[in-house]
Design a protein around this motif. Structure first.
Motif, PDB file in Angstrom:
ATOM      1  N   ASN A 406      12.611  84.255  99.322  1.00  0.00           N
ATOM      2  CA  ASN A 406      11.409  84.471 100.138  1.00  0.00           C
ATOM      3  C   ASN A 406      11.437  83.663 101.434  1.00  0.00           C
ATOM      4  OD1 ASN A 406      11.177  82.027  98.825  1.00  0.00           O
ATOM      5  ND2 ASN A 406       8.953  82.135  98.600  1.00  0.00           N
ATOM      6  N   ASP A 407      12.156  82.531 101.440  1.00  0.00           N
ATOM      7  CA  ASP A 407      12.166  81.700 102.638  1.00  0.00           C
ATOM      8  C   ASP A 407      13.504  80.960 102.720  1.00  0.00           C
ATOM      9  OD1 ASP A 407      11.860  79.851 104.633  1.00  0.00           O
ATOM     10  OD2 ASP A 407       9.798  79.312 104.077  1.00  0.00           O
ATOM     11  N   LYS A 408      14.293  81.332 103.722  1.00  0.00           N
ATOM     12  CA  LYS A 408      15.651  80.785 103.864  1.00  0.00           C
ATOM     13  C   LYS A 408      15.660  79.265 104.010  1.00  0.00           C
ATOM     14  CE  LYS A 408      18.888  82.477 106.925  1.00  0.00           C
ATOM     15  NZ  LYS A 408      19.428  83.513 107.815  1.00  0.00           N
ATOM     16  N   ASP A 409      14.643  78.761 104.749  1.00  0.00           N
ATOM     17  CA  ASP A 409      14.629  77.322 105.027  1.00  0.00           C
ATOM     18  C   ASP A 409      14.449  76.488 103.761  1.00  0.00           C
ATOM     19  OD1 ASP A 409      14.905  78.024 107.622  1.00  0.00           O
ATOM     20  OD2 ASP A 409      12.757  77.877 108.095  1.00  0.00           O
ATOM     21  N   LEU A 410      13.860  77.095 102.741  1.00  0.00           N
ATOM     22  CA  LEU A 410      13.634  76.341 101.508  1.00  0.00           C
ATOM     23  C   LEU A 410      14.901  76.267 100.644  1.00  0.00           C
ATOM     24  CD1 LEU A 410      10.109  77.633 100.391  1.00  0.00           C
ATOM     25  CD2 LEU A 410      10.665  75.360 101.243  1.00  0.00           C
ATOM     26  N   MET A 411      15.859  77.135 100.930  1.00  0.00           N
ATOM     27  CA  MET A 411      17.077  77.180 100.100  1.00  0.00           C
ATOM     28  C   MET A 411      18.017  76.075 100.562  1.00  0.00           C
ATOM     29  SD  MET A 411      18.408  79.053  97.607  1.00  0.00           S
ATOM     30  CE  MET A 411      19.965  79.353  96.795  1.00  0.00           C
ATOM     31  N   HIS A 412      17.820  74.876 100.019  1.00  0.00           N
ATOM     32  CA  HIS A 412      18.639  73.750 100.444  1.00  0.00           C
ATOM     33  C   HIS A 412      20.070  73.936  99.967  1.00  0.00           C
ATOM     34  CE1 HIS A 412      14.737  71.187 100.375  1.00  0.00           C
ATOM     35  NE2 HIS A 412      14.774  72.059 101.346  1.00  0.00           N
ATOM     36  N   PHE A 413      20.969  73.290 100.684  1.00  0.00           N
ATOM     37  CA  PHE A 413      22.393  73.321 100.342  1.00  0.00           C
ATOM     38  C   PHE A 413      22.607  72.909  98.880  1.00  0.00           C
ATOM     39  CE2 PHE A 413      26.190  70.531 100.017  1.00  0.00           C
ATOM     40  CZ  PHE A 413      27.155  71.531 100.092  1.00  0.00           C
ATOM     41  N   SER A 414      21.848  71.897  98.444  1.00  0.00           N
ATOM     42  CA  SER A 414      22.073  71.372  97.087  1.00  0.00           C
ATOM     43  C   SER A 414      21.672  72.395  96.021  1.00  0.00           C
ATOM     44  CB  SER A 414      21.306  70.075  96.879  1.00  0.00           C
ATOM     45  OG  SER A 414      19.940  70.311  97.139  1.00  0.00           O
ATOM     46  N   TYR A 415      20.662  73.219  96.335  1.00  0.00           N
ATOM     47  CA  TYR A 415      20.252  74.223  95.341  1.00  0.00           C
ATOM     48  C   TYR A 415      21.270  75.366  95.292  1.00  0.00           C
ATOM     49  CZ  TYR A 415      17.082  76.367  92.005  1.00  0.00           C
ATOM     50  OH  TYR A 415      16.536  76.868  90.844  1.00  0.00           O
ATOM     51  N   THR A 416      21.810  75.707  96.463  1.00  0.00           N
ATOM     52  CA  THR A 416      22.875  76.730  96.499  1.00  0.00           C
ATOM     53  C   THR A 416      24.045  76.236  95.661  1.00  0.00           C
ATOM     54  OG1 THR A 416      22.200  77.244  98.762  1.00  0.00           O
ATOM     55  CG2 THR A 416      24.303  78.149  98.030  1.00  0.00           C
ATOM     56  N   ARG A 417      24.348  74.955  95.802  1.00  0.00           N
ATOM     57  CA  ARG A 417      25.486  74.414  95.052  1.00  0.00           C
ATOM     58  C   ARG A 417      25.199  74.404  93.544  1.00  0.00           C
ATOM     59  NH1 ARG A 417      28.326  69.245  97.302  1.00  0.00           N
ATOM     60  NH2 ARG A 417      26.500  68.219  96.434  1.00  0.00           N
ATOM     61  N   TYR A 418      23.933  74.163  93.202  1.00  0.00           N
ATOM     62  CA  TYR A 418      23.546  74.209  91.790  1.00  0.00           C
ATOM     63  C   TYR A 418      23.777  75.619  91.226  1.00  0.00           C
ATOM     64  CZ  TYR A 418      20.187  74.885  87.950  1.00  0.00           C
ATOM     65  OH  TYR A 418      19.582  75.237  86.768  1.00  0.00           O
ATOM     66  N   ILE A 419      23.373  76.639  91.977  1.00  0.00           N
ATOM     67  CA  ILE A 419      23.589  78.034  91.536  1.00  0.00           C
ATOM     68  C   ILE A 419      25.098  78.303  91.424  1.00  0.00           C
ATOM     69  CG2 ILE A 419      23.299  80.480  92.158  1.00  0.00           C
ATOM     70  CD1 ILE A 419      20.612  79.327  91.457  1.00  0.00           C
ATOM     71  N   GLU A 420      25.845  77.806  92.426  1.00  0.00           N
ATOM     72  CA  GLU A 420      27.308  77.982  92.392  1.00  0.00           C
ATOM     73  C   GLU A 420      27.885  77.377  91.110  1.00  0.00           C
ATOM     74  OE1 GLU A 420      31.404  76.469  94.651  1.00  0.00           O
ATOM     75  OE2 GLU A 420      29.555  76.561  95.817  1.00  0.00           O
ATOM     76  N   ASN A 421      27.442  76.176  90.768  1.00  0.00           N
ATOM     77  CA  ASN A 421      27.967  75.511  89.572  1.00  0.00           C
ATOM     78  C   ASN A 421      27.640  76.294  88.309  1.00  0.00           C
ATOM     79  OD1 ASN A 421      29.055  73.532  91.126  1.00  0.00           O
ATOM     80  ND2 ASN A 421      27.344  72.103  90.887  1.00  0.00           N
ATOM     81  N   GLN A 422      26.452  76.915  88.269  1.00  0.00           N
ATOM     82  CA  GLN A 422      26.085  77.712  87.095  1.00  0.00           C
ATOM     83  C   GLN A 422      27.019  78.927  86.970  1.00  0.00           C
ATOM     84  OE1 GLN A 422      24.188  74.962  86.344  1.00  0.00           O
ATOM     85  NE2 GLN A 422      23.311  76.449  84.932  1.00  0.00           N
ATOM     86  N   ILE A 423      27.325  79.537  88.118  1.00  0.00           N
ATOM     87  CA  ILE A 423      28.224  80.711  88.102  1.00  0.00           C
ATOM     88  C   ILE A 423      29.622  80.271  87.669  1.00  0.00           C
ATOM     89  CG2 ILE A 423      29.352  82.443  89.574  1.00  0.00           C
ATOM     90  CD1 ILE A 423      26.732  82.570  91.198  1.00  0.00           C
ATOM     91  N   ARG A 424      30.057  79.113  88.199  1.00  0.00           N
ATOM     92  CA  ARG A 424      31.389  78.614  87.834  1.00  0.00           C
ATOM     93  C   ARG A 424      31.459  78.256  86.346  1.00  0.00           C
ATOM     94  NH1 ARG A 424      35.044  77.702  91.849  1.00  0.00           N
ATOM     95  NH2 ARG A 424      34.267  77.487  93.968  1.00  0.00           N
ATOM     96  N   GLU A 425      30.357  77.750  85.822  1.00  0.00           N
ATOM     97  CA  GLU A 425      30.353  77.368  84.413  1.00  0.00           C
ATOM     98  C   GLU A 425      30.626  78.574  83.521  1.00  0.00           C
ATOM     99  OE1 GLU A 425      26.937  74.994  82.607  1.00  0.00           O
ATOM    100  OE2 GLU A 425      27.702  73.709  84.223  1.00  0.00           O
ATOM    101  N   THR A 426      30.115  79.731  83.956  1.00  0.00           N
ATOM    102  CA  THR A 426      30.311  80.946  83.167  1.00  0.00           C
ATOM    103  C   THR A 426      31.673  81.572  83.415  1.00  0.00           C
ATOM    104  OG1 THR A 426      27.958  81.300  83.518  1.00  0.00           O
ATOM    105  CG2 THR A 426      29.185  83.111  82.515  1.00  0.00           C
ATOM    106  N   PHE A 427      32.085  81.632  84.680  1.00  0.00           N
ATOM    107  CA  PHE A 427      33.290  82.413  85.008  1.00  0.00           C
ATOM    108  C   PHE A 427      34.485  81.571  85.439  1.00  0.00           C
ATOM    109  CE2 PHE A 427      29.833  85.423  85.482  1.00  0.00           C
ATOM    110  CZ  PHE A 427      30.321  86.450  84.700  1.00  0.00           C
ATOM    111  N   GLY A 428      34.296  80.254  85.569  1.00  0.00           N
ATOM    112  CA  GLY A 428      35.426  79.416  85.953  1.00  0.00           C
ATOM    113  C   GLY A 428      35.713  79.468  87.434  1.00  0.00           C
ATOM    114  N   PHE A 429      36.198  80.610  87.899  1.00  0.00           N
ATOM    115  CA  PHE A 429      36.593  80.743  89.308  1.00  0.00           C
ATOM    116  C   PHE A 429      37.473  79.579  89.758  1.00  0.00           C
ATOM    117  CE2 PHE A 429      32.926  83.753  89.949  1.00  0.00           C
ATOM    118  CZ  PHE A 429      33.673  84.790  90.466  1.00  0.00           C
ATOM    119  N   LYS A 430      38.377  79.122  88.880  1.00  0.00           N
ATOM    120  CA  LYS A 430      39.220  77.979  89.244  1.00  0.00           C
ATOM    121  C   LYS A 430      40.129  78.343  90.413  1.00  0.00           C
ATOM    122  CE  LYS A 430      39.721  75.465  84.932  1.00  0.00           C
ATOM    123  NZ  LYS A 430      40.627  75.216  83.819  1.00  0.00           N
TER     124      LYS A 430
END
Length: 445
Positions: A406-430
């Motif tokens: 809903n608002d790009k400015d609220l999507m902090h870098f650290s939250y994007t990285r948190y989502i990235e880590n969740q995706i990596r936890e499932t799929f590895g993406f090593k």
């Protein structure tokens, strides 16, 4: 979709004060080079990504020239021209309408002409086309075809120039799509054992062979088969070209690395176990990271290191700290001398290449995202809470995701990285970076 890995390389060559940096900045759209009136100021950013209409290319700056005397200017221009001829698909030869045609221009023009690379002659500082056109025509004498008038400062004539530059790109996309061999660039600073590693992989001293003339970019790619699977090693020629350009080895090495990395799927960064990971290694790794390539760090000369049970752990920690921006990179400890763990290197290349091209279904991604949001509340600001609506994967090599919020400015870098880590936890993406694009979608009442 065009294959990203065939992004062409365009190099700019020209005397001091003809406005190379100004042109570089005008095309790159940001002040990357430091422009001062003192000619020859060196700078860190040597390359930039440029997109014009639907074409993308990498622009490289072949280096500043210290104007000491005319002889030195000429020898440094020759070095520049050599770097450009070795690495670029198209060369922009920049001259200055106000200084007019000078002897050094003619000498460099001869050299560029003999290279049989496409050269676009660009006449800079033409602030008024009517007033200066007669002076522009003088440059026809260089025998480089039609001179293109531009003013880099006022951004005049850049569109026509870019059209000519882009028309020289050879469409290599077709061949790349039919070719499913993994393309591997082996990079690293001088003397870490890249050539020995390649020779060991090839099982013969192939790198001593003479250059095959006439190949594009003067790069020699080498085919290699391991357990019935074919691979292409990118630009093994750059490794034995040490004597060509003595003046500016680091710049030469970085440009050569950019041009090899650009054409690879997997980048193997070789570092020296005895030296440890250095700042120069980090610079080279950064090129692969910026370009979204799969990365393996091959720690060479591992056989020569005194070891105890903690050595690997400590070394890995040091590498991870220095290259903290690429925690996804795989680390392999090898020895080009003894061939230790080279089969492991091939297995790792296969694995990271697969991850680099992996697609995840939208349904699964949205499940992971909903779960992540439930576990850790999104950031908020002044009572407004970030909402994540939807996530989908839009590209591979590297895997790229779009998240609608809903608002790009609220999507902090650290939250994007948190989502990235969740995706990596499932799929590895090593071994592969992941890219995230955040898009805003207005809330429906």
């Amino acid at each position: 979709m065009a294959d990203k890995r065939n992004k062409p390389i365009v190099a700019v060559v020209g005397r001091p004060n003809v406005g190379k940096s100004t042109l570089f900045n005008a095309l790159a759209g940001e002040k990357i080079s430091i422009v001062k009136d003192t000619p020859g100021i060196t700078r860190d950013r040597i390359y930039a990504d440029v997109t014009w209409l639907d074409r993308a290319f990498t622009l490289i700056d072949t280096g500043g020239i210290e104007p000491d005397s005319n002889d030195i200017i000429l020898s440094q221009m020759r070095t520049q021209a050599q770097i450009a001829m070795d690495t670029a698909d198209v060369i922009i030869f920049l001259v200055d309408v106000k200084q007019g045609l000078v002897d050094a221009d003619s000498k460099v023009a001869d050299m560029l002409r003999r290279s049989h690379k496409p050269v676009v002659l660009v006449v800079n500082k033409v602030d008024d086309f009517d007033k200066y056109m007669a002076d522009v025509y003088e440059f026809y004498q260089l025998g480089m075809g039609e001179p293109h008038p531009v003013s880099a400062t006022n951004r005049l004539g850049l569109g026509d120039m870019l059209e000519t530059v882009c028309s020289q790109f050879k469409d290599t996309e077709v061949t790349a799509e039919d070719d499913d061999r993994i393309r591997v660039a082996i990079v690293g600073k001088p003397n870490v054992g890249k050539s020995s590693l390649i020779n060991k992989l090839l099982g013969e001293d192939r790198l001593i062979v003479s250059d095959i003339a006439g190949t594009t970019r003067d790069a020699v790619d080498t085919e290699i088969t391991y357990q019935d699977k074919e691979y292409v090693l990118i630009d093994t020629a750059g490794l034995r070209r040490k004597n060509k350009v003595k003046e500016d080895l680091e710049r030469y090495m970085i440009i050569r690395t950019v041009s090899a990395v650009e054409r690879a799927d997997v980048v193997v960064l070789v570092i020296d176990a005895l030296e440890g990971v250095t700042e120069q290694d980090a610079k080279i790794a950064g090129i692969a990271h910026e370009r979204g390539k799969a990365v393996i760090i091959a720690v060479n000369k591992w056989d020569a290191l005194e070891k105890n049970d903690k050595t690997i752990y400590r070394f890995t920690e040091k590498v991870r700290n220095t290259l903290s921006y690429m925690p996804y990179a795989e680390i392999v400890f090898v020895s080009a001398l003894t061939g230790q763990r080279l089969p492991k290197l091939f297995q790792t290349i296969d694995m990271v290449s697969e991850n680099h091209a992996m697609r995840v279904s939208t349904g699964v991604l949205n499940e992971i995202m909903s779960e992540a949001v439930a576990l850790q509340q999104p950031p908020s600001d002044k009572g407004k809470i970030l909402r994540l609506y939807y996530i989908t994967q839009v590209a591979v090599k590297p895997p790229t995701f779009v998240i609608f919020v809903n608002d790009k400015d609220l999507m902090h870098f650290s939250y994007t990285r948190y989502i990235e880590n969740q995706i990596r936890e499932t799929f590895g993406f090593k071994g592969t970076p992941l890219r995230f694009i955040i898009r805003e979608r207005k809330e429906k009442n």
